[in-house]
Design a protein around this motif. Structure first.
Motif, short mmCIF file in Angstrom:
data_model
loop_
_atom_site.label_atom_id
_atom_site.label_comp_id
_atom_site.label_asym_id
_atom_site.label_seq_id
_atom_site.Cartn_x
_atom_site.Cartn_y
_atom_site.Cartn_z
N MET A 139 7.33 7.44 -9.06
CA MET A 139 6.73 6.95 -7.78
C MET A 139 6.39 5.49 -8.10
O MET A 139 6.22 5.03 -9.17
CB MET A 139 5.42 7.88 -7.65
N ALA A 140 6.88 4.71 -6.91
CA ALA A 140 6.33 3.33 -6.93
C ALA A 140 5.83 3.10 -5.68
O ALA A 140 5.82 3.73 -4.49
CB ALA A 140 7.79 2.63 -7.24
N ASN A 141 5.21 1.78 -5.57
CA ASN A 141 4.80 1.36 -4.09
C ASN A 141 5.81 0.22 -3.54
O ASN A 141 6.47 -0.30 -4.34
CB ASN A 141 3.50 0.54 -4.33
N PHE A 142 6.20 0.54 -2.34
CA PHE A 142 6.84 -0.38 -1.58
C PHE A 142 6.15 -0.93 -0.35
O PHE A 142 5.44 -0.20 0.43
CB PHE A 142 8.08 0.70 -1.07
N ALA A 143 6.43 -2.37 -0.14
CA ALA A 143 6.33 -3.20 0.87
C ALA A 143 7.34 -2.72 1.97
O ALA A 143 8.48 -2.82 1.86
CB ALA A 143 6.14 -4.59 0.77
N ALA A 158 6.95 6.06 -2.53
CA ALA A 158 7.94 6.93 -2.77
C ALA A 158 8.56 6.89 -4.09
O ALA A 158 8.35 6.11 -4.87
CB ALA A 158 8.83 6.36 -1.79
N ASP A 159 9.49 7.79 -4.17
CA ASP A 159 10.16 8.18 -5.38
C ASP A 159 11.14 7.39 -5.63
O ASP A 159 11.31 6.68 -6.70
CB ASP A 159 10.97 9.73 -5.39
N THR A 160 11.81 6.46 -4.71
CA THR A 160 12.81 5.61 -4.90
C THR A 160 12.99 4.58 -3.71
O THR A 160 12.43 5.13 -2.57
CB THR A 160 14.14 6.35 -4.75
N LYS A 161 13.61 3.63 -3.79
CA LYS A 161 13.86 2.57 -2.56
C LYS A 161 14.60 3.28 -1.59
O LYS A 161 14.11 3.14 -0.38
CB LYS A 161 14.26 1.28 -3.29
N GLU A 162 15.54 4.13 -1.85
CA GLU A 162 16.46 4.59 -1.00
C GLU A 162 15.58 5.60 -0.17
O GLU A 162 15.76 5.72 1.25
CB GLU A 162 17.52 5.57 -1.81
N ILE A 163 14.70 6.49 -0.54
CA ILE A 163 13.84 7.43 -0.01
C ILE A 163 12.81 6.60 1.13
O ILE A 163 12.81 7.01 2.36
CB ILE A 163 13.01 8.33 -0.85
N VAL A 220 10.63 -3.02 -0.19
CA VAL A 220 10.84 -3.78 -1.46
C VAL A 220 9.58 -3.21 -2.37
O VAL A 220 8.60 -3.31 -1.95
CB VAL A 220 10.56 -5.46 -1.18
N GLU A 221 10.12 -2.92 -3.62
CA GLU A 221 9.12 -2.34 -4.62
C GLU A 221 8.13 -3.54 -4.87
O GLU A 221 8.57 -4.74 -5.16
CB GLU A 221 9.95 -1.95 -5.85
N ILE A 222 6.96 -3.22 -4.85
CA ILE A 222 5.70 -4.04 -5.31
C ILE A 222 5.09 -3.54 -6.48
O ILE A 222 4.96 -2.15 -6.44
CB ILE A 222 5.03 -4.41 -4.14
#
Length: 65
Positions: free
Chosen positions: A1-5, A18-23, A33-35
């Motif tokens: 899991m990662a944070n995305f702006a 979300a799990d991925t940028k694509e999702i 954009v992953e932050i």
């Protein structure tokens, strides 16, 4: 899991996990954009020019007594 702006019109519209940028992009239908997950990371209303985030400058309001 990662944070995305979540970017809309050059501004961070939201921050999601979300799990991925694509999702993240499929879910929001916007550029994501992953932050980092840390104090001072980009947040809502920060600007994004395609490579650099910039914090929104908030002018102090006048203090009335």
């Amino acid at each position: 899991m990662a944070n995305f702006a979540v970017i809309k019109d050059g501004l961070v519209n939201n921050v999601i996990v979300a799990d991925t940028k694509e999702i993240a992009e499929q879910t929001t239908e916007l550029v994501c954009v992953e932050i980092p997950y840390e104090p001072g990371a980009p947040g809502i209303d920060w600007s994004y020019d395609g490579s650099v985030f910039t914090a929104t400058v908030v002018e102090p309001s006048e203090v009335t007594e």
